[in-house]
Write an enzyme that holds these catalytic residues in place. Structure first.
Site, mmCIF file in Angstrom:
data_model
loop_
_atom_site.group_PDB
_atom_site.id
_atom_site.type_symbol
_atom_site.label_atom_id
_atom_site.label_comp_id
_atom_site.label_asym_id
_atom_site.label_seq_id
_atom_site.Cartn_x
_atom_site.Cartn_y
_atom_site.Cartn_z
ATOM 1 N N GLY A 62 0.903 -1.143 0.137
ATOM 2 C CA GLY A 62 -0.011 0.148 -0.034
ATOM 3 C C GLY A 62 0.892 1.445 -0.065
ATOM 4 O O GLY A 62 2.075 1.280 -0.169
ATOM 5 N N VAL A 74 1.701 3.637 2.479
ATOM 6 C CA VAL A 74 2.527 3.854 3.474
ATOM 7 C C VAL A 74 3.485 2.727 3.653
ATOM 8 O O VAL A 74 4.674 2.824 3.699
ATOM 9 C CB VAL A 74 1.805 4.130 4.885
ATOM 10 C CG1 VAL A 74 2.892 4.110 6.092
ATOM 11 C CG2 VAL A 74 0.715 5.479 5.069
ATOM 12 N N GLY A 106 -3.781 -1.947 -2.402
ATOM 13 C CA GLY A 106 -2.249 -2.062 -2.570
ATOM 14 C C GLY A 106 -1.940 -2.316 -4.102
ATOM 15 O O GLY A 106 -2.934 -2.982 -4.660
ATOM 16 N N SER A 109 -4.766 -2.720 6.311
ATOM 17 C CA SER A 109 -6.384 -2.135 6.379
ATOM 18 C C SER A 109 -6.372 -0.965 5.361
ATOM 19 O O SER A 109 -5.524 -0.259 5.176
ATOM 20 C CB SER A 109 -6.424 -1.445 7.798
ATOM 21 O OG SER A 109 -7.594 -0.752 7.690
ATOM 22 N N GLY A 139 -0.844 -13.203 17.543
ATOM 23 C CA GLY A 139 -0.899 -14.588 17.755
ATOM 24 C C GLY A 139 0.374 -14.990 17.045
ATOM 25 O O GLY A 139 1.335 -15.716 17.737
ATOM 26 N N LYS A 173 3.264 -13.457 19.160
ATOM 27 C CA LYS A 173 3.344 -14.420 20.521
ATOM 28 C C LYS A 173 4.120 -15.708 20.292
ATOM 29 O O LYS A 173 5.138 -16.044 21.023
ATOM 30 C CB LYS A 173 1.885 -14.629 21.142
ATOM 31 C CG LYS A 173 1.812 -15.494 22.198
ATOM 32 C CD LYS A 173 0.659 -15.800 22.446
ATOM 33 C CE LYS A 173 0.078 -17.351 22.746
ATOM 34 N NZ LYS A 173 -1.185 -17.546 22.744
ATOM 35 N N ALA A 204 -0.686 -0.147 13.189
ATOM 36 C CA ALA A 204 -0.833 1.153 12.879
ATOM 37 C C ALA A 204 -2.124 1.704 12.968
ATOM 38 O O ALA A 204 -3.163 1.107 12.426
ATOM 39 C CB ALA A 204 -0.706 1.003 11.332
ATOM 40 N N TYR A 219 -14.439 1.364 10.721
ATOM 41 C CA TYR A 219 -12.886 1.841 10.736
ATOM 42 C C TYR A 219 -12.614 2.276 12.246
ATOM 43 O O TYR A 219 -11.671 1.782 12.836
ATOM 44 C CB TYR A 219 -12.620 2.682 9.806
ATOM 45 C CG TYR A 219 -11.377 3.185 9.602
ATOM 46 C CD1 TYR A 219 -10.109 2.283 9.024
ATOM 47 C CD2 TYR A 219 -10.471 4.442 9.904
ATOM 48 C CE1 TYR A 219 -9.023 2.790 8.884
ATOM 49 C CE2 TYR A 219 -9.463 4.701 10.020
ATOM 50 C CZ TYR A 219 -8.403 3.781 9.105
ATOM 51 O OH TYR A 219 -7.176 4.240 9.133
ATOM 52 N N LYS A 221 -10.483 -0.026 14.555
ATOM 53 C CA LYS A 221 -9.082 0.388 15.090
ATOM 54 C C LYS A 221 -8.788 0.548 16.840
ATOM 55 O O LYS A 221 -7.861 0.201 17.285
ATOM 56 C CB LYS A 221 -8.527 1.715 14.283
ATOM 57 C CG LYS A 221 -8.347 1.571 12.917
ATOM 58 C CD LYS A 221 -6.966 0.871 12.644
ATOM 59 C CE LYS A 221 -6.691 1.163 11.223
ATOM 60 N NZ LYS A 221 -5.462 0.591 11.040
HETATM 61 P P1 NAD Z 1 -3.463 1.684 1.621
HETATM 62 O O1 NAD Z 1 -4.938 1.344 1.370
HETATM 63 O O2 NAD Z 1 -2.762 2.375 0.723
HETATM 64 O O3 NAD Z 1 -2.447 0.338 2.304
HETATM 65 C C1 NAD Z 1 -3.275 -0.623 2.882
HETATM 66 C C2 NAD Z 1 -2.767 -2.140 2.508
HETATM 67 O O4 NAD Z 1 -3.344 -2.977 3.208
HETATM 68 C C3 NAD Z 1 -3.132 -2.329 0.939
HETATM 69 O O5 NAD Z 1 -1.724 -2.663 0.419
HETATM 70 C C4 NAD Z 1 -4.050 -3.458 1.094
HETATM 71 O O6 NAD Z 1 -3.928 -4.001 -0.095
HETATM 72 C C5 NAD Z 1 -3.618 -4.079 2.283
HETATM 73 N N1 NAD Z 1 -4.869 -4.650 2.843
HETATM 74 C C6 NAD Z 1 -5.992 -4.145 3.424
HETATM 75 N N2 NAD Z 1 -6.647 -5.463 3.941
HETATM 76 C C7 NAD Z 1 -5.830 -6.634 3.823
HETATM 77 C C8 NAD Z 1 -6.223 -7.605 4.354
HETATM 78 N N3 NAD Z 1 -7.032 -8.045 4.934
HETATM 79 N N4 NAD Z 1 -4.936 -8.603 4.163
HETATM 80 C C9 NAD Z 1 -3.993 -8.198 3.663
HETATM 81 N N5 NAD Z 1 -3.664 -6.992 3.324
HETATM 82 C C10 NAD Z 1 -4.662 -6.036 3.351
HETATM 83 O O7 NAD Z 1 -3.592 2.620 3.072
HETATM 84 P P2 NAD Z 1 -2.321 3.414 3.835
HETATM 85 O O8 NAD Z 1 -2.741 4.837 3.456
HETATM 86 O O9 NAD Z 1 -1.056 2.903 3.259
HETATM 87 O O10 NAD Z 1 -2.445 3.070 5.126
HETATM 88 C C11 NAD Z 1 -1.383 2.082 5.974
HETATM 89 C C12 NAD Z 1 -2.182 1.787 7.367
HETATM 90 O O11 NAD Z 1 -2.157 3.137 8.112
HETATM 91 C C13 NAD Z 1 -3.597 1.698 7.682
HETATM 92 O O12 NAD Z 1 -3.518 0.517 8.785
HETATM 93 C C14 NAD Z 1 -4.275 2.771 7.834
HETATM 94 O O13 NAD Z 1 -5.273 2.477 8.875
HETATM 95 C C15 NAD Z 1 -3.125 3.394 8.733
HETATM 96 N N6 NAD Z 1 -3.428 4.968 8.272
HETATM 97 C C16 NAD Z 1 -3.246 5.575 7.305
HETATM 98 C C17 NAD Z 1 -3.353 7.180 7.359
HETATM 99 C C18 NAD Z 1 -3.155 7.777 5.974
HETATM 100 O O14 NAD Z 1 -3.553 9.068 6.246
HETATM 101 N N7 NAD Z 1 -2.569 7.376 4.971
HETATM 102 C C19 NAD Z 1 -3.915 7.624 8.639
HETATM 103 C C20 NAD Z 1 -3.994 6.825 9.625
HETATM 104 C C21 NAD Z 1 -3.973 5.678 9.767
HETATM 105 N N1 UDP Z 2 -1.868 -17.525 14.479
HETATM 106 C C1 UDP Z 2 -1.226 -17.023 13.450
HETATM 107 N N2 UDP Z 2 0.014 -17.384 13.157
HETATM 108 C C2 UDP Z 2 0.878 -17.905 14.183
HETATM 109 C C3 UDP Z 2 0.329 -17.965 15.535
HETATM 110 C C4 UDP Z 2 -1.091 -17.884 15.493
HETATM 111 O O1 UDP Z 2 -1.749 -16.639 12.480
HETATM 112 O O2 UDP Z 2 2.146 -18.149 13.832
HETATM 113 C C5 UDP Z 2 -3.125 -17.147 14.412
HETATM 114 C C6 UDP Z 2 -4.130 -18.259 14.951
HETATM 115 O O3 UDP Z 2 -4.847 -18.642 13.897
HETATM 116 C C7 UDP Z 2 -4.938 -17.879 16.246
HETATM 117 C C8 UDP Z 2 -4.340 -16.329 16.424
HETATM 118 O O4 UDP Z 2 -3.228 -16.409 15.663
HETATM 119 O O5 UDP Z 2 -6.285 -18.118 15.713
HETATM 120 C C9 UDP Z 2 -4.344 -16.029 17.893
HETATM 121 O O6 UDP Z 2 -3.405 -16.627 18.490
HETATM 122 P P1 UDP Z 2 -3.202 -17.386 19.936
HETATM 123 O O7 UDP Z 2 -2.083 -18.114 20.059
HETATM 124 O O8 UDP Z 2 -3.475 -16.108 20.745
HETATM 125 O O9 UDP Z 2 -4.553 -17.843 20.168
HETATM 126 P P2 UDP Z 2 -5.056 -19.444 20.093
HETATM 127 O O10 UDP Z 2 -4.438 -20.044 19.011
HETATM 128 O O11 UDP Z 2 -4.904 -20.000 21.439
HETATM 129 O O12 UDP Z 2 -6.467 -19.246 19.814
#
Ligand code: NAD
Ligand code: UDP
Ligand code: UDP
Length: 386
Positions: free
Chosen positions: A58, A60, A84, A121, A148, A151, A160, A191, A195
């Site tokens: 994305g 940032v 992104g 996001s 997770g 951890k 973020a 949102y 957050k």
């Molecule tokens: P962006 O939309 O350009 O980048 C977000 C990236 O996350 C994208 O590449 C998108 O494809 C990816 N993404 C979204 N959902 C996903 C998912 N479920 N799994 C994997 N990837 C996923 O936005 P940005 O402006 O670069 O923002 C980046 C972060 O900074 C965000 O968390 C945003 O909330 C936070 N933020 C940005 C601003 C701003 O002004 N740009 C302000 C406050 C907070």
């Molecule tokens: N998780 C993951 N990658 C890892 C370890 C955990 O994606 O390397 C995910 C896993 O699916 C889980 C979540 O992170 O649902 C939370 O993990 P946590 O160990 O806190 O919880 P638990 O597995 O005990 O529910």
């Protein structure tokens, strides 16, 4: 390929055809030249970290990736490409320190890393309102997965977060101790509330599982590689001014925002991640403008024949926003250094180039060259030719 016989060229049409053929041959040769990468710092095994950046393709995230790559770390980007683009990180694809994983963080992810920057996001209001349930899942289930993972492998994770946790604030400027004023069922709630839960999750994993967390509350950020159609005010106004369309102010235009340039934010994120401070930290530029003033600034800088017009106000639009950055100054020694004029100029140049682009093969020439904080460590001009 057949060798070309220059003696056979006897008229202009034929000459033009030959030139086209030569151009095609040159392109074929260019494609075969191995890709050049910016020269990254070498870190020994002891200092080199494996760093996961979720949302790294994305806006940032891709600038953060540039910074971490240039510093010599191994960077793994995880992105589902909702907002992104591969193009934002294409200059690193194939580099031995870089990996790009197409993955949705709502699903578990098992990899080995030392640090996580959790940015995945959608960020612009039209993007996060497009599928509100998915926005909530990404910032809650997705954050649980990253915590997770942190951890399991003992990694530190930076979340973020956003100035939106303050909602339509009753305290001005906003300090980190302010609890916010968010409508839990309004259009921005998917949102804002997600957050807020993301922050709560971070501190719950910190308390319960000893996961090391950092929380950045990011204020409005702009710069090259912003999505041109993301509907945010900076991209809308620049695009409208460049294409001669009306510049659209929503509502009175008396609502305020404070805009920070993306390299300032990246600098703050890296400082926060590597600090010993675990409470939330505002990262933003405290220079506040009304949206009306901002429209005039962009109009003047870009020129052109656009008119500034008013449209209906957005529901629940925060009326004033400006970060109090005392905490970031005292704890991280951080403050923004790029002026609005300088930052907007770079962003306008980027948008201009993107509008002129006509082919997929044209490289995304906004490279780490532009990252002012990197230029302090590496010689300016180091990467001009890639
Ligand atoms: P962006 O939309 O350009 O980048 C977000 C990236 O996350 C994208 O590449 C998108 O494809 C990816 N993404 C979204 N959902 C996903 C998912 N479920 N799994 C994997 N990837 C996923 O936005 P940005 O402006 O670069 O923002 C980046 C972060 O900074 C965000 O968390 C945003 O909330 C936070 N933020 C940005 C601003 C701003 O002004 N740009 C302000 C406050 C907070
Ligand atoms: N998780 C993951 N990658 C890892 C370890 C955990 O994606 O390397 C995910 C896993 O699916 C889980 C979540 O992170 O649902 C939370 O993990 P946590 O160990 O806190 O919880 P638990 O597995 O005990 O529910
Ligand atoms: N805005 C505007 N015209 C536009 C886009 C946005 O007047 O074309 C206003 C919007 O109503 C808000 C401010 O600009 O008051 C910032 O909007 P943006 O979507 O960039 O981000 P927000 O800070 O609201 O998340």
């Amino acid at each position: 390929m057949e060798p070309m016989n220059i003696d056979k060229i006897d008229n202009m049409d034929e000459a033009l055809l030959k030139i086209q053929e030569l151009e095609k041959r040159l392109k074929d040769i260019e494609y075969r030249i191995p890709k050049k990468y910016p020269e990254v710092k070498f870190l020994t095994y002891k200092d080199r970290k494996r760093i996961l950046v979720t949302g790294g393709a994305g806006f940032v995230g891709s600038h953060l990736v540039d910074r971490l790559m240039m510093e010599g770390h191994e960077v793994i980007v995880v992105d589902n490409f909702f907002t992104g683009r591969k193009r934002n990180v294409e200059h690193w694809i194939g580099h031995e320190n870089f990996e790009l994983i197409h993955h949705d963080i709502v699903n578990p992810l098992y990899i080995e890393v030392d640090q996580i920057y959790h940015l995945a996001s959608p960020a612009s209001p039209p993007h996060y309102m497009y599928n509100p349930v998915k926005t909530i899942k990404t910032n809650t289930v997705g954050t649980i997965n990253m915590l997770g993972l942190a951890k399991r492998v003992g990694a530190r994770v930076l979340i973020a977060s956003t100035s939106e946790v303050y909602g339509d604030p009753e305290v001005h400027p906003q300090t980190e101790s302010y609890w916010g004023h968010v409508n839990p069922i309004g259009p921005r709630a998917c949102y804002d509330e997600a957050k807020r839960v993301s922050e709560t999750l971070a501190y719950s994993y910190d308390k319960q599982e000893n996961v090391e967390v950092r929380v950045a509350r990011i204020f409005n950020t702009y710069g090259p590689r912003m999505h041109m159609n993301d509907g945010r005010v900076v991209s809308n106004f620049i695009l409208q001014a460049l294409t001669g369309q009306d510049i659209t102010i929503y509502g009175s235009g008396q609502q305020t925002r404070s805009f920070q340039y993306v390299t300032d934010l990246v600098d703050g994120l890296v400082k926060l991640q590597n600090s010993n401070y675990s409470l939330p930290v505002n990262l933003g530029n405290p220079e506040e403008h009304t949206i009306e003033e901002f429209a005039v600034i962009i109009h003047k800088m870009v020129g052109g024949k656009s008119h500034i017009v008013h449209k209906e106000a957005m529901e629940d639009d925060p009326q004033r926003r400006k970060p109090d950055i005392t905490r970031a100054k005292n704890i991280l020694g951080w403050q923004p250094v790029v002026s609005l004029q300088e930052g907007i100029k770079k962003t306008v140049n980027y948008f201009r180039k993107e509008l002129m682009r006509s082919k997929h093969s044209e490289r995304n020439l906004h490279s780490p060259v532009d990252a002012s904080n990197i230029n302090k460590v590496h010689k300016a001009g180091d990467y001009n030719d890639f």
